[in-house]
Design a protein around this motif. Structure first.
Motif, PDB file in Angstrom:
ATOM      1  N   GLY A 177      -7.750  22.714  -8.954  1.00  0.00           N
ATOM      2  CA  GLY A 177      -7.224  21.355  -8.781  1.00  0.00           C
ATOM      3  C   GLY A 177      -6.506  21.190  -7.462  1.00  0.00           C
ATOM      4  O   GLY A 177      -6.720  20.203  -6.741  1.00  0.00           O
ATOM      5  N   LEU A 178      -5.667  22.175  -7.115  1.00  0.00           N
ATOM      6  CA  LEU A 178      -4.919  22.077  -5.864  1.00  0.00           C
ATOM      7  C   LEU A 178      -5.851  22.171  -4.654  1.00  0.00           C
ATOM      8  O   LEU A 178      -5.668  21.478  -3.652  1.00  0.00           O
ATOM      9  CB  LEU A 178      -3.858  23.176  -5.793  1.00  0.00           C
ATOM     10  CG  LEU A 178      -2.671  23.053  -6.759  1.00  0.00           C
ATOM     11  CD1 LEU A 178      -1.709  24.214  -6.590  1.00  0.00           C
ATOM     12  CD2 LEU A 178      -1.948  21.724  -6.569  1.00  0.00           C
ATOM     13  N   LEU A 179      -6.868  23.050  -4.755  1.00  0.00           N
ATOM     14  CA  LEU A 179      -7.827  23.152  -3.649  1.00  0.00           C
ATOM     15  C   LEU A 179      -8.530  21.808  -3.438  1.00  0.00           C
ATOM     16  O   LEU A 179      -8.651  21.322  -2.312  1.00  0.00           O
ATOM     17  CB  LEU A 179      -8.871  24.241  -3.930  1.00  0.00           C
ATOM     18  CG  LEU A 179      -8.419  25.698  -3.745  1.00  0.00           C
ATOM     19  CD1 LEU A 179      -9.550  26.652  -4.115  1.00  0.00           C
ATOM     20  CD2 LEU A 179      -7.969  25.962  -2.305  1.00  0.00           C
ATOM     21  N   LEU A 180      -8.966  21.210  -4.547  1.00  0.00           N
ATOM     22  CA  LEU A 180      -9.680  19.933  -4.436  1.00  0.00           C
ATOM     23  C   LEU A 180      -8.780  18.845  -3.865  1.00  0.00           C
ATOM     24  O   LEU A 180      -9.208  18.038  -3.030  1.00  0.00           O
ATOM     25  CB  LEU A 180     -10.228  19.503  -5.798  1.00  0.00           C
ATOM     26  CG  LEU A 180     -11.365  20.372  -6.350  1.00  0.00           C
ATOM     27  CD1 LEU A 180     -11.794  19.876  -7.720  1.00  0.00           C
ATOM     28  CD2 LEU A 180     -12.556  20.395  -5.402  1.00  0.00           C
ATOM     29  N   ALA A 181      -7.528  18.856  -4.287  1.00  0.00           N
ATOM     30  CA  ALA A 181      -6.597  17.843  -3.778  1.00  0.00           C
ATOM     31  C   ALA A 181      -6.331  18.060  -2.291  1.00  0.00           C
ATOM     32  O   ALA A 181      -6.316  17.118  -1.498  1.00  0.00           O
ATOM     33  CB  ALA A 181      -5.291  17.897  -4.570  1.00  0.00           C
ATOM     34  N   GLY A 182      -6.142  19.315  -1.922  1.00  0.00           N
ATOM     35  CA  GLY A 182      -5.824  19.620  -0.525  1.00  0.00           C
ATOM     36  C   GLY A 182      -6.967  19.352   0.429  1.00  0.00           C
ATOM     37  O   GLY A 182      -6.771  19.257   1.642  1.00  0.00           O
ATOM     38  N   LEU A 183      -8.163  19.221  -0.108  1.00  0.00           N
ATOM     39  CA  LEU A 183      -9.337  18.991   0.741  1.00  0.00           C
ATOM     40  C   LEU A 183      -9.532  17.521   1.077  1.00  0.00           C
ATOM     41  O   LEU A 183     -10.307  17.186   1.975  1.00  0.00           O
ATOM     42  CB  LEU A 183     -10.602  19.506   0.049  1.00  0.00           C
ATOM     43  CG  LEU A 183     -10.820  21.017   0.088  1.00  0.00           C
ATOM     44  CD1 LEU A 183     -11.966  21.391  -0.832  1.00  0.00           C
ATOM     45  CD2 LEU A 183     -11.098  21.489   1.505  1.00  0.00           C
TER      46      LEU A 183
END
Lengths: 313, 244
Positions: free
Chosen positions: B135-141
């Motif tokens: 989730g955090l990776l997707l948000a940070g992208l």
């Protein structure tokens, strides 16, 4: 005719201008087109055809003047799906078949035509399953036409649609275009072929250096453009009098050099020699369209010089 | 007038471009197995090396993957396709939506493969930990996905590869993807903490600790996203009324 569409039903360009730096691509252009008309924008390269079309499609913002397409601004008309366009250049995106690509574009419009029908009409049906990157130049052009057509637009705008298409392809293209025009759609196409404009348009608007130099039924414009040009030296010439010579359509003057655009250059030459004995260095030029345009606009090269061009009507 | 058909074909087009996909997926995966296998029992930056390196490679791979939109858009622009689309009723929202969706599908595939690879090298997280990480990776992208679209409208196809490579390297280096921080205090560290790539790297650590980003992380990501979106929409719409 020019003001009858003021109600907003048709297409009205008024005092439209666009410059790129020092180049005046379109200069204060006024044009009204009624719904259902098929109009050719005819002119040599650099006449302002593409700039005019790009402004009508909302791709280029005019410096001044306004455009009304069925009462809407170009971006609004595009957003409403009222416009179908085929730009002068452009290739197709890859990784889709012809059918898939045309279906994708069709999905963006509120009332698209049936994809299969459009593919048949444009002659793209025979390679409908092929990927877009495997098409020949002529096939690509057919698909680009199909993309414009599938929109089922009120106004179809085509910028030199048959450039780089072979003779057979041209014939097929114009047959399809005719079928569309017959359904009551307004069609505007740009071309530098007089024959195409004459054969497929009701009306020809002749553009040169960003201005309309002639506008009328195709037959009339053809006669005007396909005549010959007489050039001669005549000190102290009176262009108004020259323009009344038999066979002369209009007369231009620069210094002592006279340019006569002629519908009948034989009659004009006889009269010229009879009435103006001082005339010398006479040249009669053939009817290449470029020359005809030059003759029609010979005095507009120099902005500072007063235009002495006269067009008889 | 459904843009779902348009989006569907855009996705189809994206997936049929298998060379693009293959390169985007293969590079981080191969690197991960080469380096990760050799250091599978090592500890690094307060966590296990396979976990750190899984997040690092997922970050690098997905950053490059979503910024890859730039190359695709630049090519579409130079071929005249973007202009052709501009004279259809296609809205800015659907246009951006399809590009972002494609970028995210590429990113999701990369993340899924990297997570599988990580598991193969012994990375163990709880279900919450995995979900937090992904989730955090997707948000940070998100900022990078928008940046890809913006770049595609600013640069030509010949310079896009260089620009994407340079930006990925720069953000990765400053954000600490390569395993070291250029600064851990002072003004430079302040700058680094204001980069979205820093928070991508932090996603691994926070997932292990079952936490999320602190508010600062969310603010950084949201600010970058908002600013880049405004610029990208402006550039896209401005180009529509000019001759490009």
């Amino acid at each position: 005719m020019a003001t009858s569409n003021a109600s907003g039903r048709g297409i009205v360009l008024s005092r439209l201008s666009k410059s790129y730096g020092q180049v005046h691509a379109v200069r204060s252009l006024d044009l009204a087109i009624a719904p259902g008309e098929t109009v050719a924008l005819l002119g040599p390269n650099g006449a302002g055809k593409t700039t005019t079309i790009d402004m009508m499609l909302g791709l280029t913002r005019p410096d001044s003047g306004s455009i009304s397409l069925f009462g809407m601004s170009p971006p609004a008309a595009v957003a409403a799906g009222a416009i179908g366009g085929m730009l002068q250049t452009g290739s197709l995106v890859e990784y889709l078949s012809v059918t898939e690509l045309v279906t994708m574009v069709a999905s963006l419009y509120p009332r698209p035509l049936e994809v299969d029908r459009v593919l048949r009409l444009t002659g793209a049906a025979e390679f409908a399953g092929r990927r877009t990157n495997k098409l020949s130049g002529g096939q690509t052009q057919r698909v680009r036409f199909a993309i414009a057509l599938v929109a089922n637009p009120d106004l179809l705008v085509l910028d030199e649609p048959t450039a780089a298409v072979d003779v057979e392809g041209r014939r097929a293209f114009w047959a399809a275009m005719r079928a569309v025009a017959a359904e009551g759609k307004t069609v505007i196409f740009a071309t530098h072929y007089l024959e195409e404009a004459d054969a497929y348009a009701d009306r020809i608007v002749l553009l040169a250096r960003g201005r309309i130099v002639a506008d009328g039924p195709a037959t009339e414009i053809k006669a005007r453009v396909s005549g010959r040009t007489i050039r001669a030296t005549l000190p102290g010439a009176d262009t108004a009098r020259l323009a009344t010579l038999p066979g002369v359509l209009n007369a231009g003057l620069r210094g002592d050099a006279v340019t006569l655009s002629c519908a009948d250059s034989d009659a004009a030459l006889r009269a010229l020699l009879g009435q103006f004995p001082a005339v010398r260095d006479i040249e009669v030029l053939g009817a290449g369209i470029e020359e005809a345009f030059m003759a029609l606009t010979s005095d507009e090269n120099d902005e500072n010089r007063e235009t002495t061009l006269l067009i008889k009507d | 007038m459904t843009s779902t058909v348009y989006v569907r074909y855009e996705v189809l087009r994206n997936f049929r471009n298998w060379r693009f996909f293959f390169l985007a997926l293969a590079f981080p995966l191969v690197l991960y197995f080469i380096v990760g296998t050799a250091n599978r029992h090592a500890r690094f930056n307060g966590t296990t090396f396979p976990l750190y390196f899984m997040v690092a490679m997922a970050t690098l791979g997905t950053m490059a993957g979503v910024l890859g939109s730039a190359a695709i858009i630049a090519a579409e622009r130079s071929s005249g396709w973007t202009r052709q689309m501009r004279i259809t009723p296609l809205g800015t929202g659907a246009y951006f939506g399809a590009k972002v969706l494609n970028a995210y599908l590429r990113a999701l595939l990369t993340i899924a493969l990297m997570c599988l690879a990580g598991t193969a090298l012994g990375v163990r997280l709880s279900a919450t930990g995995w979900l937090t990480l992904i989730g955090l990776l997707l948000a940070g992208l998100i900022p990078f996905a928008v940046l890809g679209i913006l770049l595609g409208h600013l640069i030509g196809p010949d310079s896009s590869a260089l620009a994407v490579g340079g930006i990925v390297t720069l953000f990765a280096l400053l954000g600490g993807v390569y395993g070291f921080q250029i600064a851990t205090s002072g003004a430079l560290f302040g700058v680094i903490r204001a980069l979205p790539s820093y928070w991508l790297v932090q996603a691994g650590k926070t997932a292990l600790a079952h936490g999320g980003w602190p508010a600062e992380g969310w603010i950084v990501i949201a600010t970058w996203t908002a600013v880049l979106t405004v610029i990208a929409v402006f550039v896209y719409q401005r180009a529509g009324s000019q001759a490009s």
